[in-house]
Write a protein that holds these residues in place. Structure first.
Motif, PDB file in Angstrom:
ATOM      1  N   TRP A 183       0.871  -1.327  -0.330  1.00  0.00           N
ATOM      2  CA  TRP A 183      -0.130  -0.160  -0.168  1.00  0.00           C
ATOM      3  C   TRP A 183       0.903   1.092  -0.385  1.00  0.00           C
ATOM      4  O   TRP A 183       1.443   1.368   0.882  1.00  0.00           O
ATOM      5  CB  TRP A 183      -0.525  -0.202   1.769  1.00  0.00           C
ATOM      6  N   LYS A 184       0.746   1.941  -1.292  1.00  0.00           N
ATOM      7  CA  LYS A 184       1.977   2.959  -1.350  1.00  0.00           C
ATOM      8  C   LYS A 184       2.952   2.974  -0.697  1.00  0.00           C
ATOM      9  O   LYS A 184       3.473   3.718  -0.161  1.00  0.00           O
ATOM     10  CB  LYS A 184       0.908   4.302  -0.287  1.00  0.00           C
ATOM     11  N   HIS A 185       3.704   1.672  -1.797  1.00  0.00           N
ATOM     12  CA  HIS A 185       5.083   1.823  -1.701  1.00  0.00           C
ATOM     13  C   HIS A 185       5.654   0.855  -0.475  1.00  0.00           C
ATOM     14  O   HIS A 185       6.829   1.229  -0.213  1.00  0.00           O
ATOM     15  CB  HIS A 185       5.466   2.954  -1.867  1.00  0.00           C
TER      16      HIS A 185
ATOM     17  N   TYR B  45      12.689   6.031  -2.724  1.00  0.00           N
ATOM     18  CA  TYR B  45      11.306   5.658  -1.618  1.00  0.00           C
ATOM     19  C   TYR B  45      12.310   4.604  -0.532  1.00  0.00           C
ATOM     20  O   TYR B  45      13.208   5.011  -0.114  1.00  0.00           O
ATOM     21  CB  TYR B  45      10.549   4.256  -2.353  1.00  0.00           C
TER      22      TYR B  45
END
Lengths: 507, 92
Positions: A183-185, B45
């Motif tokens: 979820w969302k990276h 990320y």
């Protein structure tokens, strides 16, 4: 959505029986949308075929009943495939299947991962197929996590059947079913993950209903985890406008390598499943004919023909425009024929009946619902197993790979489930283990008192009788429901229905 | 600094579209990571995306050959329990 509740209204004549139960009482437009869809209409599943195109390998969540490493040709359960297809291959395969099997009415995408976690592949398949075979209905089955962001796209592709697997609406229950979601990276775990998934599922359900898309909800019954909770799930999804609820039994064997399989979580018994389905039915239309098919299943439900359409065979076929046009015409002709047969059956059913044919109600056990001057005779309900083909008692006992189970009273016969005879890879010939197939079949018929089939051999006859199940080959090629009711009346007259069902002798 | 996909990969495609460096490519018998392109998502990320969505324990390893998702971390099945189940199945 307040759809009229199906089982209380509808047909009032003998042979409509349970096959009409799912569509009677629906508004005409909805009935038209499901009448040829084997996964949405019980009646349609006798006549129409579907296929699943395995174009969607990626998944965005982990469920404790799934193992992403699994691939077995002998297995039949969701998430399992033998061959992943590109969208181009999937379209060619679908066209080839629809040419060979004129009953083909639906292409579904159901995995092996989640179709909406692979939106490009999923929608490319639908786009290309819609151009070449516009008569084939499109549907998807999703875990719901990515559903809200895909609703527009689904509507654009004219997909008007969507199945969402909703196992819970309580994150504490969900935390015992879903170890993580993507979820969302981030990989989100535990209760937080379940809460996000549940919110997305419910939002997606509401958005689809608002768009007029028909939504079926699938739930996996996991004893001790969500079995009681599913009654609440059923109420909530119905209130939000889901059209059909399909409660399926957990499949969990250690050799599947799933969390539940390895950790020893048990599956529900057929009796437990039926009891929960009956309890949920107070609130909504329940599906009882689901076969929990593979993500690459082909053909009529319960008769997988995937092996005939492996990609090497499909690639070798030449599908010219002329060939495809002929195939389309064959499908159209078959649909007309089925529609005509349905009309004829309806006309027969509504014609004046001999007095034995009492009213068929969709909940035969509810005496209070009996109307008019017909009164159902006293006698307990009986479970009967039927070796069926095309809605008729048309299969030889020894050839049946599954039996449909009907709950029968004097008032009618209602499909309540099915039993497979080749139980999930339990060591048949291809797995190299010698087993007593007949003994296994008899075990699978637990709780049934009668087996109706077109024919049956001497040995199984004796073994069934010894196990307390009455074999019956007296109604070959007859329609299932009236034949079951006739057998019930014979049992009543023989005085067999005054006492509770006999305890099963060991098979 | 690069991650590697090893033989337990089941070719599920989940990682490929997530890679910010387009380092992942389809190959036989399983997907691979171009070590020259892989940045382990540094700067893009917080977590390497391939290993964050990968459903298979042990399929993605770092330069020390350590799995980013060790046994039991994704399925929740304790490794000892898994081994016991395998022994029971093969003893049947």
């Amino acid at each position: 959505m307040d759809l009229p509740v199906i089982r209380t209204g509808g047909c009032s004549a003998g042979s409509c029986g349970s096959s009409a139960a799912q569509t009677n009482g629906l508004p005409d437009d909805i009935r038209r949308r499901v009448e040829n869809h084997p996964c949405y209409s019980e009646e349609a599943h006798h006549h129409f075929a579907r296929m699943h195109a395995a174009v969607a390998p990626a998944c965005n969540i982990q469920c404790h009943y799934c193992n992403r490493k699994y691939d077995c040709a002998n297995e039949s359960r969701p998430g399992v495939v033998s061959e992943l297809l590109t969208p181009e291959q999937a379209v060619k395969k679908t066209l080839a299947v629809a040419a060979a099997i004129p009953q083909m009415s639906v292409l579904g995408i159901a995995g092996p991962g989640d179709p909406l976690a692979n939106p490009e592949r999923t929608f490319a398949t639908f786009r290309m197929l819609a151009e070449k075979a516009p008569d084939i209905k499109l549907c998807v089955s999703t875990n719901g996590l990515a559903l809200p962001e895909c609703v527009e796209e689904l509507a654009k592709h004219n997909i008007d059947h969507v199945t969402i697997t909703i196992n819970c609406i309580d994150p504490d229950v969900g935390a015992q079913i879903y170890p993580w979601i993507f979820w969302k990276h981030k990989r989100v775990r535990g209760r937080e993950a379940a809460a996000i998934l549940i919110e997305q599922q419910q939002k997606g359900l509401e958005m689809l209903v608002a768009k007029g898309v028909l939504v079926k909800v699938n739930s996996v019954m996991i004893p001790g985890v969500n079995d009681e909770h599913l009654k609440e799930v059923s109420r909530v999804v119905k209130a939000k406008g889901a059209f059909l609820h399909n409660v399926m039994p957990l499949i969990a064997e250690a050799e599947h390598g799933t969390f539940y399989g390895v950790m020893g979580q048990r599956s529900p018994t057929p009796e437990e499943l039926k009891a929960l389905q009956d309890a949920c039915e107070g609130d909504m239309n329940m599906m009882r004919h689901c076969r929990q098919c593979r993500a690459d299943a082909v053909g009529l439900l319960g008769e997988d023909r995937g092996a005939e359409f492996t990609m090497d065979k499909v690639e070798a076929m030449e599908l010219t425009d002329e060939f495809l046009a002929e195939a389309l015409a064959r499908r159209a002709a078959l649909r007309e024929k089925v529609a005509a047969e349905r009309e004829a059956k309806k006309a027969r059913a509504h014609a004046p009946q001999p007095q034995q044919a009492v009213i068929t109600l969709h909940r035969p056990s509810q005496k209070s619902a009996l109307a008019g001057r017909h009164v159902a005779p006293e006698g307990r309900p009986v479970l009967m197993a039927v070796a069926a083909k095309g809605g008729l008692i048309a299969e030889h006992f020894g050839h049946a790979r599954e039996f449909l189970v009907y709950e029968v009273t004097g008032a009618g016969a209602k499909l309540v489930g099915h039993r497979k005879t080749d139980l999930y890879c339990a060591g048949d010939d291809s797995c190299g283990e010698a087993v007593d197939v007949l003994g296994r079949t008899i075990e699978a018929l637990e709780g049934c008192e009668v087996v109706l089939c077109s024919k049956i051999g001497y040995e199984p006859w004796g073994r069934l009788e010894a196990a307390g199940i009455a074999p019956n080959g007296e109604h070959p090629l007859e329609e299932i429901e009236p034949a079951c009711v006739a057998v019930w009346h014979e049992m009543l007259q023989a005085g067999k229905l005054a006492q509770p069902a006999p305890e099963r002798k060991c098979a | 600094m690069a991650l590697e996909i090893v033989e337990s990969c089941v070719n599920c495609w989940a990682c490929l579209p997530l890679c910010p460096s387009q380092a992942i490519y389809e190959a036989k018998p399983h997907f691979l990571i171009d070590a020259d392109r892989c940045t382990e998502c540094a700067g893009d990320y917080a977590d390497p995306q391939c290993a964050t969505i990968c459903p298979i324990e042990g399929a993605i390893v770092n330069e020390l050959n350590e799995p980013l998702n060790p046994p039991g971390s994704l399925t929740g099945i304790p490794p000892a329990r898994w081994a016991q189940a395998q022994r029971e199945i093969s003893a049947r």
